[in-house]
Scaffold this motif. Structure first.
Motif, PDB file in Angstrom:
ATOM      1  N   GLU A 235       0.809  -1.220   0.000  1.00 39.02           N
ATOM      2  CA  GLU A 235       0.000   0.000   0.000  1.00 39.02           C
ATOM      3  C   GLU A 235       0.841   1.268   0.000  1.00 39.02           C
ATOM      4  OE1 GLU A 235       0.502  -1.176   4.361  1.00 39.02           O
ATOM      5  OE2 GLU A 235       0.113  -2.192   2.445  1.00 39.02           O
ATOM      6  N   THR A 242      -0.562   6.489   2.408  1.00 37.13           N
ATOM      7  CA  THR A 242      -1.376   5.348   2.810  1.00 37.13           C
ATOM      8  C   THR A 242      -0.746   4.544   3.947  1.00 37.13           C
ATOM      9  OG1 THR A 242      -0.352   3.995   1.073  1.00 37.13           O
ATOM     10  CG2 THR A 242      -2.419   5.095   0.534  1.00 37.13           C
ATOM     11  N   LYS A 306      -3.292  -7.330   1.830  1.00 38.91           N
ATOM     12  CA  LYS A 306      -4.294  -6.351   2.250  1.00 38.91           C
ATOM     13  C   LYS A 306      -4.135  -6.039   3.733  1.00 38.91           C
ATOM     14  CE  LYS A 306      -7.681  -7.820  -1.216  1.00 38.91           C
ATOM     15  NZ  LYS A 306      -9.047  -8.377  -1.446  1.00 38.91           N
TER      16      LYS A 306
END
Length: 341
Positions: A235, A242, A306
């Motif tokens: 990310e 982020t 994620k």
């Protein structure tokens, strides 16, 4: 201390160390300076932490970055006592925005509460347009060096449980990371070469920043370092803004790989190819090692692509508390059994 200097001026102090690790004595070298006179909040005096330039002696370079420069040295304190230290600063030729960020990070460390797993900040020195931060460095080595040394010497270290030592290193890092998180700080680009170990084997973190400054920290210090940029979480690769708490969890996963597997370079291509290939590589490497229980699954949880799929720093600490408690229980059992008449 010398008075302020203009932004563009010849560097007159021949004892100041430049970006290439040598004293600058040339009157022709033109450099830019940033005004550091406001680095310490005047409402909170730190006279006991202010060091005179002639108290500090540079010995050898410890550089792992071309921007934040590190030197091994010593400080002569009152009563003629000498202390081994690490001196950290940014190059005089760095941009003003780099120096402003350095000022902000340094001020944070001067006021940061003490913790067993953070490198102690002894003080600061403002001199000739430069700001130096001075850390304790008594009998220190970086964690990467310790891991290589222990891997080499393990076969001859009778009675030593290598995994117990690695677990202790990892637990130290995790406790330090949890403390940083509680104090609104983070540690982007965490890896073994950016952690120090003292003579008692205790790991110390030092290269952290305020969470609200992390985007600038990444762009100015981390992403310009090819040896660090590739281990950043997915990310963050495209957008520094982020970075979040889960990004520090990824960083913990990286350093766990270094500590328990020691094959971080072997994972470089796997990490770049995505989560599936990386997890396959971790599984393959884990079969070669005698991990403490839960370590392999924990690393995979830390390195999920994620953020929402990653565990938390508190959960990681709880797992290591259980691992450490189980190891201590086994040691007691072994010792009682071994010495039972």
């Amino acid at each position: 201390m010398p008075s302020r200097r203009n932004e563009e001026e010849i560097y007159e102090d021949t004892d100041i160390i430049n970006a290439h690790g040598v004293s600058s004595s040339s009157k022709e070298e033109i450099v830019r300076f940033h005004d550091y006179d406001s680095v310490v909040d005047t409402k909170r005096k730190l006279k006991d932490q202010e060091l005179e330039r002639d108290m500090i002696h540079f010995i050898s370079s410890l550089n792992t970055s071309t921007i934040i420069l590190l030197w091994k040295g010593s400080v002569v304190l009152p009563q003629d006592s000498k202390k081994d230290v690490m001196i950290s600063y940014v190059d005089a030729n760095a941009s003003d925005k780099t120096k402003r960020l350095w000022q902000s990070c340094s001020t944070t460390k001067l006021f940061f509460p003490d913790h067993t797993n953070l490198l102690q900040t002894i003080g600061y020195c403002k001199h000739g347009g430069m700001l130096y931060i001075v850390y304790d460095y008594f009998e220190m080595a970086n964690l990467a060096q310790c891991l290589v040394s222990e891997k080499t010497n393990y076969s001859s270290a009778a009675g030593t449980n290598s995994n117990d030592l690695k677990t202790a290193y990892a637990f130290d890092v995790i406790k330090g990371m949890e403390y940083l998180a509680k104090n609104e700080c983070c540690h982007p680009g965490l890896r073994a070469s950016r952690v120090y170990v003292n003579s008692f084997g205790v790991c110390k973190l030092y290269d952290f920043c305020l969470r609200r400054k992390v985007s600038k920290f990444l762009d100015l210090y981390i992403k310009k370092n090819a040896d660090t940029k590739w281990i950043l979480p997915p990310e963050v690769i495209t957008s520094s803004s982020t970075y979040q708490a889960a990004s520090d969890v990824w960083a913990i996963g990286i350093i766990l790989l270094e500590i328990f597997v020691g094959e971080l370079d072997a994972l470089r291509r796997s990490i770049s190819q995505g989560e599936v290939n990386m997890l396959k590589k971790i599984n393959a490497l884990s079969q070669q090692c005698n991990y403490p229980e839960n370590i392999c699954s924990l690393m995979k949880s830390c390195l999920a692509t994620k953020c929402k799929d990653r565990t938390t720093i508190s959960s990681i600490k709880e797992i290591f508390e259980r691992i450490t408690a189980a190891a201590n229980k086994n040691d007691v059992y072994y010792n009682n059994e071994h010495y039972d008449d």
